[in-house]
Design a protein around this motif. Sequence first.
Motif, PDB file in Angstrom:
ATOM      1  N   PRO A 112     -20.437  10.795  44.130  1.00 20.90           N
ATOM      2  CA  PRO A 112     -19.919  12.058  43.625  1.00 20.90           C
ATOM      3  C   PRO A 112     -18.412  12.170  43.823  1.00 20.90           C
ATOM      4  CG  PRO A 112     -21.897  12.409  44.948  1.00 20.90           C
ATOM      5  CD  PRO A 112     -21.506  10.979  45.132  1.00 20.90           C
ATOM      6  N   GLY A 113     -17.749  12.574  42.745  1.00 22.75           N
ATOM      7  CA  GLY A 113     -16.321  12.803  42.824  1.00 22.75           C
ATOM      8  C   GLY A 113     -15.465  11.572  42.705  1.00 22.75           C
ATOM      9  N   SER A 114     -16.099  10.396  42.549  1.00 32.76           N
ATOM     10  CA  SER A 114     -15.328   9.156  42.499  1.00 32.76           C
ATOM     11  C   SER A 114     -15.309   8.519  41.123  1.00 32.76           C
ATOM     12  CB  SER A 114     -15.904   8.147  43.505  1.00 32.76           C
ATOM     13  OG  SER A 114     -15.798   8.628  44.810  1.00 32.76           O
ATOM     14  N   GLY A 115     -15.945   9.124  40.140  1.00 31.69           N
ATOM     15  CA  GLY A 115     -15.982   8.518  38.820  1.00 31.69           C
ATOM     16  C   GLY A 115     -14.700   8.773  38.068  1.00 31.69           C
ATOM     17  N   VAL A 116     -13.690   7.906  38.290  1.00 33.66           N
ATOM     18  CA  VAL A 116     -12.376   8.117  37.712  1.00 33.66           C
ATOM     19  C   VAL A 116     -12.022   6.958  36.807  1.00 33.66           C
ATOM     20  CG1 VAL A 116     -11.583   9.464  39.671  1.00 33.66           C
ATOM     21  CG2 VAL A 116     -11.257   7.016  39.673  1.00 33.66           C
ATOM     22  N   GLY A 117     -11.040   7.173  35.952  1.00 31.01           N
ATOM     23  CA  GLY A 117     -10.599   6.142  35.039  1.00 31.01           C
ATOM     24  C   GLY A 117      -9.649   5.177  35.695  1.00 31.01           C
ATOM     25  N   PRO A 118      -9.259   4.098  34.966  1.00 29.03           N
ATOM     26  CA  PRO A 118      -8.437   3.070  35.573  1.00 29.03           C
ATOM     27  C   PRO A 118      -7.000   3.474  35.799  1.00 29.03           C
ATOM     28  CG  PRO A 118      -8.811   2.589  33.252  1.00 29.03           C
ATOM     29  CD  PRO A 118      -9.671   3.765  33.608  1.00 29.03           C
ATOM     30  N   ALA A 119      -6.497   4.530  35.148  1.00 30.45           N
ATOM     31  CA  ALA A 119      -5.077   4.841  35.255  1.00 30.45           C
ATOM     32  C   ALA A 119      -4.729   5.619  36.512  1.00 30.45           C
ATOM     33  CB  ALA A 119      -4.617   5.646  34.037  1.00 30.45           C
ATOM     34  N   ALA A 120      -5.629   6.489  36.971  1.00 32.32           N
ATOM     35  CA  ALA A 120      -5.280   7.328  38.106  1.00 32.32           C
ATOM     36  C   ALA A 120      -6.520   7.719  38.871  1.00 32.32           C
ATOM     37  CB  ALA A 120      -4.557   8.586  37.630  1.00 32.32           C
ATOM     38  N   ARG A 121      -6.345   7.932  40.151  1.00 29.10           N
ATOM     39  CA  ARG A 121      -7.436   8.391  40.996  1.00 29.10           C
ATOM     40  C   ARG A 121      -6.925   9.506  41.897  1.00 29.10           C
ATOM     41  NH1 ARG A 121      -9.667   9.656  46.163  1.00 29.10           N
ATOM     42  NH2 ARG A 121     -11.848   9.097  46.131  1.00 29.10           N
ATOM     43  N   ARG A 133      -2.034   4.762  40.372  1.00 32.47           N
ATOM     44  CA  ARG A 133      -1.768   4.333  39.007  1.00 32.47           C
ATOM     45  C   ARG A 133      -1.468   2.833  38.976  1.00 32.47           C
ATOM     46  NH1 ARG A 133      -1.425   8.176  35.234  1.00 32.47           N
ATOM     47  NH2 ARG A 133      -1.193  10.355  35.929  1.00 32.47           N
ATOM     48  N   GLU A 134      -1.800   2.244  37.852  1.00 29.95           N
ATOM     49  CA  GLU A 134      -1.498   0.837  37.671  1.00 29.95           C
ATOM     50  C   GLU A 134      -0.009   0.647  37.419  1.00 29.95           C
ATOM     51  OE1 GLU A 134      -3.674  -0.998  34.519  1.00 29.95           O
ATOM     52  OE2 GLU A 134      -2.712  -2.967  34.802  1.00 29.95           O
ATOM     53  N   ALA A 135       0.557  -0.404  37.987  1.00 32.51           N
ATOM     54  CA  ALA A 135       1.955  -0.772  37.721  1.00 32.51           C
ATOM     55  C   ALA A 135       1.999  -1.539  36.407  1.00 32.51           C
ATOM     56  CB  ALA A 135       2.495  -1.626  38.858  1.00 32.51           C
ATOM     57  N   VAL A 136       2.596  -0.932  35.379  1.00 34.31           N
ATOM     58  CA  VAL A 136       2.561  -1.527  34.043  1.00 34.31           C
ATOM     59  C   VAL A 136       3.919  -2.048  33.587  1.00 34.31           C
ATOM     60  CG1 VAL A 136       0.563  -0.159  33.328  1.00 34.31           C
ATOM     61  CG2 VAL A 136       2.881   0.732  32.968  1.00 34.31           C
ATOM     62  N   ASP A 137       4.957  -1.891  34.412  1.00 33.10           N
ATOM     63  CA  ASP A 137       6.268  -2.407  34.035  1.00 33.10           C
ATOM     64  C   ASP A 137       6.962  -2.948  35.286  1.00 33.10           C
ATOM     65  OD1 ASP A 137       7.215  -0.175  35.462  1.00 33.10           O
ATOM     66  OD2 ASP A 137       7.598   0.990  33.637  1.00 33.10           O
ATOM     67  N   GLY A 138       8.145  -3.497  35.096  1.00 32.77           N
ATOM     68  CA  GLY A 138       8.845  -4.130  36.198  1.00 32.77           C
ATOM     69  C   GLY A 138       9.156  -3.208  37.344  1.00 32.77           C
ATOM     70  N   PRO A 167       6.636 -11.661  41.146  1.00 30.99           N
ATOM     71  CA  PRO A 167       7.601 -11.774  40.042  1.00 30.99           C
ATOM     72  C   PRO A 167       7.115 -11.033  38.811  1.00 30.99           C
ATOM     73  CG  PRO A 167       6.347 -13.797  40.257  1.00 30.99           C
ATOM     74  CD  PRO A 167       5.978 -12.946  41.448  1.00 30.99           C
ATOM     75  N   GLY A 168       8.064 -10.574  38.005  1.00 31.74           N
ATOM     76  CA  GLY A 168       7.713  -9.816  36.810  1.00 31.74           C
ATOM     77  C   GLY A 168       6.812 -10.559  35.852  1.00 31.74           C
ATOM     78  N   ALA A 169       6.864 -11.896  35.866  1.00 27.66           N
ATOM     79  CA  ALA A 169       6.016 -12.686  34.966  1.00 27.66           C
ATOM     80  C   ALA A 169       4.537 -12.471  35.224  1.00 27.66           C
ATOM     81  CB  ALA A 169       6.364 -14.171  35.095  1.00 27.66           C
ATOM     82  N   LEU A 170       4.172 -11.953  36.407  1.00 26.55           N
ATOM     83  CA  LEU A 170       2.760 -11.691  36.680  1.00 26.55           C
ATOM     84  C   LEU A 170       2.189 -10.631  35.751  1.00 26.55           C
ATOM     85  CD1 LEU A 170       2.686 -11.764  40.578  1.00 26.55           C
ATOM     86  CD2 LEU A 170       1.408 -13.260  39.043  1.00 26.55           C
ATOM     87  N   LEU A 171       3.027  -9.754  35.226  1.00 27.95           N
ATOM     88  CA  LEU A 171       2.537  -8.721  34.306  1.00 27.95           C
ATOM     89  C   LEU A 171       1.951  -9.322  33.045  1.00 27.95           C
ATOM     90  CD1 LEU A 171       5.475  -6.173  34.704  1.00 27.95           C
ATOM     91  CD2 LEU A 171       3.136  -5.915  35.581  1.00 27.95           C
ATOM     92  N   GLY A 172       2.298 -10.567  32.739  1.00 24.14           N
ATOM     93  CA  GLY A 172       1.755 -11.244  31.573  1.00 24.14           C
ATOM     94  C   GLY A 172       0.567 -12.130  31.869  1.00 24.14           C
ATOM     95  N   GLU A 173       0.132 -12.180  33.131  1.00 22.21           N
ATOM     96  CA  GLU A 173      -1.024 -13.006  33.495  1.00 22.21           C
ATOM     97  C   GLU A 173      -2.318 -12.248  33.220  1.00 22.21           C
ATOM     98  OE1 GLU A 173      -1.671 -16.067  34.689  1.00 22.21           O
ATOM     99  OE2 GLU A 173       0.417 -16.703  34.502  1.00 22.21           O
ATOM    100  N   PRO A 174      -3.197 -12.764  32.334  1.00 22.13           N
ATOM    101  CA  PRO A 174      -4.456 -12.067  32.047  1.00 22.13           C
ATOM    102  C   PRO A 174      -5.274 -11.842  33.315  1.00 22.13           C
ATOM    103  CG  PRO A 174      -4.075 -13.848  30.481  1.00 22.13           C
ATOM    104  CD  PRO A 174      -3.041 -14.004  31.555  1.00 22.13           C
ATOM    105  N   GLY A 175      -5.792 -10.648  33.454  1.00 18.59           N
ATOM    106  CA  GLY A 175      -6.652 -10.317  34.579  1.00 18.59           C
ATOM    107  C   GLY A 175      -5.930  -9.880  35.824  1.00 18.59           C
ATOM    108  N   ARG A 177      -3.473  -7.470  37.961  1.00 18.56           N
ATOM    109  CA  ARG A 177      -3.011  -6.092  37.935  1.00 18.56           C
ATOM    110  C   ARG A 177      -2.513  -5.679  39.318  1.00 18.56           C
ATOM    111  NH1 ARG A 177      -7.963  -2.996  34.825  1.00 18.56           N
ATOM    112  NH2 ARG A 177      -6.371  -1.423  34.328  1.00 18.56           N
ATOM    113  N   ALA A 178      -1.527  -4.784  39.333  1.00 22.29           N
ATOM    114  CA  ALA A 178      -1.026  -4.213  40.587  1.00 22.29           C
ATOM    115  C   ALA A 178      -1.203  -2.704  40.539  1.00 22.29           C
ATOM    116  CB  ALA A 178       0.444  -4.575  40.803  1.00 22.29           C
ATOM    117  N   TRP A 179      -1.394  -2.098  41.711  1.00 28.05           N
ATOM    118  CA  TRP A 179      -1.725  -0.680  41.811  1.00 28.05           C
ATOM    119  C   TRP A 179      -0.865  -0.024  42.871  1.00 28.05           C
ATOM    120  CZ3 TRP A 179      -5.629   0.651  38.370  1.00 28.05           C
ATOM    121  CH2 TRP A 179      -6.339  -0.435  37.843  1.00 28.05           C
TER     122      TRP A 179
END
Length: 274
Positions: A112-121, A133-138, A167-175, A177-179
């Motif tokens: 209960p109360g934990s069903g949240v989306g991937p962008a924010a909790r 929130r997910e880190a989506v840029d440098g 390194p910023g290149a990790l943002l292009g690695e499939p799978g 993610r940083a939070w």
Amino acid sequence: MEQHTFPEAAHDNAAAFWLARARALGLHAVRTAGWTAVHGGSDGLDAHRVVVTRPYSDPEGLLAELAGLFREWGTGRVCLEDPYGGLDLALYGGEGALAQAVMVREPAPLGPGSGVGPAARPGTGRGSGVEVREAVDGDGLAVAERVVVEGFPLPARLPWRRGGLLPGALLGEPGWRAWVARRDGAPAGACVSYDDGSVVGLYWVATLPDHRSRGVARAVVEAVLAAHPGRPATLTATLLGEPLYRRLGFTERALSRWWRYPASGPAVPTAADR
């Protein structure tokens, strides 16, 4: 191996995680049927990393094989994860740490109360709001990196320098993610996750000292789980982090022995929360 057979799936995820970072940094790596090794880089801040991924029948032969690789690489420091417990790096001047739990959580609701989306909790940690929130840029990645370096902490990376660990290149690695968790708007916690198509691994779950015991680590882990609802999740837990992970549904599937070389070097960083 079946797709979700543990603990081998957890070891494979760890190996793939380090290989992704090696690609982003342009580091040399070797992957065999039984182990993966990643060069520590020319700056000397990271140890060569080895993850043993399958059982072995000849520990002395495996150690000799790895020793040959490290001689070729010009070994400075080594960090080796042995989830099967049969290797003895003391023969080469290494030092073993306490065994740590390799933990797995099968896909399940968070409660209960934990069903949240991937962008924010939105968190509820002891009266203080926590948002993840997910880190989506440098810039976002740099915040996550600083929190991991200072909050885990990673002494070899202090003082923090942008891009050395993540390194910023990790943002292009499939799978990959940083939070980042913020408490009352300020960066408070972070972690990295890696989805290899079979399981999602959690790494460097960290909380800055001023924000500990406020539900930050829990919020970060729940955000990662909510972002991968159909995936088993895995991590390696420190003694301090293990109770939290058990409360979130993780169970121990193996014990991994971590070795460092040389024995006089800085403490070996581990894969999960403190």
